[in-house]
Motif scaffolding. Structure first.
Motif, PDB file in Angstrom:
ATOM      1  N   ASN A   1      38.451   1.411  28.928  1.00  7.17           N
ATOM      2  CA  ASN A   1      37.833   0.110  29.175  1.00  7.17           C
ATOM      3  C   ASN A   1      38.163  -0.358  30.593  1.00  7.17           C
ATOM      4  OD1 ASN A   1      36.411  -2.206  28.667  1.00  7.17           O
ATOM      5  ND2 ASN A   1      38.125  -3.242  27.658  1.00  7.17           N
ATOM      6  N   ALA A   2      37.650   0.384  31.572  1.00  8.13           N
ATOM      7  CA  ALA A   2      37.887   0.063  32.983  1.00  8.13           C
ATOM      8  C   ALA A   2      36.830   0.770  33.818  1.00  8.13           C
ATOM      9  CB  ALA A   2      39.279   0.519  33.396  1.00  8.13           C
ATOM     10  N   PRO A   3      36.483   0.199  34.956  1.00  7.33           N
ATOM     11  CA  PRO A   3      35.518   0.863  35.833  1.00  7.33           C
ATOM     12  C   PRO A   3      36.098   2.142  36.440  1.00  7.33           C
ATOM     13  CG  PRO A   3      36.388  -1.124  36.879  1.00  7.33           C
ATOM     14  CD  PRO A   3      36.925  -1.092  35.481  1.00  7.33           C
ATOM     15  N   ARG A   4      35.214   3.036  36.784  1.00  7.76           N
ATOM     16  CA  ARG A   4      35.602   4.359  37.292  1.00  7.76           C
ATOM     17  C   ARG A   4      36.515   4.266  38.519  1.00  7.76           C
ATOM     18  NH1 ARG A   4      31.211   8.968  38.777  1.00  7.76           N
ATOM     19  NH2 ARG A   4      30.511   7.404  40.262  1.00  7.76           N
ATOM     20  N   ALA A   5      36.235   3.368  39.444  1.00  8.80           N
ATOM     21  CA  ALA A   5      37.066   3.258  40.654  1.00  8.80           C
ATOM     22  C   ALA A   5      38.519   2.957  40.308  1.00  8.80           C
ATOM     23  CB  ALA A   5      36.504   2.191  41.587  1.00  8.80           C
TER      24      ALA A   5
END
Length: 160
Positions: A20-24
């Motif tokens: 649950n986090a953006p790829r960056a």
């Protein structure tokens, strides 16, 4: 476009986790030695990153420290880095004097990072030289340990 799911066979092992986090941000957890040291390793283990030359042709040396204080050094060659989508690395075979009668063999790990709806699908594909190496890694508890490590990653992401 979504890539085809990797297929597991007698020389391949696949572990996937949706974070649950953006790829960056997930990428940063792998590429920054501070963050990597916070979550790497199975439950109860801590980790010390001795060296992280994070680039194609670079290297990564870390020491996992067991709950009993025993140290397990692991040396890796980084074969490919393609930010923010792919990391390929290979560990050197482990020293039986340190790891006992079932030391981890050298094998290649390919980590891919795919983002959708602000979540990241992390796919680890392990490629072994032989079926016996794959089975030895499974007997060592690699799947459970990796999933525990990814649990720690998810918790670290939530706290970051």
């Amino acid at each position: 476009m979504t890539a085809a799911a990797p297929i597991e066979d007698s020389k391949t092992l696949v572990i996937t986790r949706v974070l649950n986090a953006p790829r960056a941000l997930v990428w940063k957890m792998f590429s920054d030695p501070y963050h990597l040291a916070q979550w790497w390793g199975p439950k109860g283990f801590t980790n010390r990153v001795e060296k992280l030359d994070f680039r194609t042709g670079g290297s990564w040396l870390h020491v996992m420290i067991g709950p009993d204080g025993k140290e397990y050094p692991t040396d890796n060659v980084i074969l490919e880095v393609r930010e923010p989508e792919l990391i390929v690395y290979r560990n050197t075979p482990a020293d039986p004097k340190i790891f006992g009668d079932n030391p981890p063999p050298g094998f290649t790990k390919t980590l891919s990072f795919e983002e959708a709806d602000a979540k990241t699908t992390l796919t680890l594909v392990c490629t072994f030289d032989t079926e016996q190496h794959r089975e030895a890694v499974i007997r060592r508890g690699f799947v459970l340990g990796t999933n525990e490590s990814f649990d720690k990653l998810a918790a670290h992401l939530a706290a970051t």
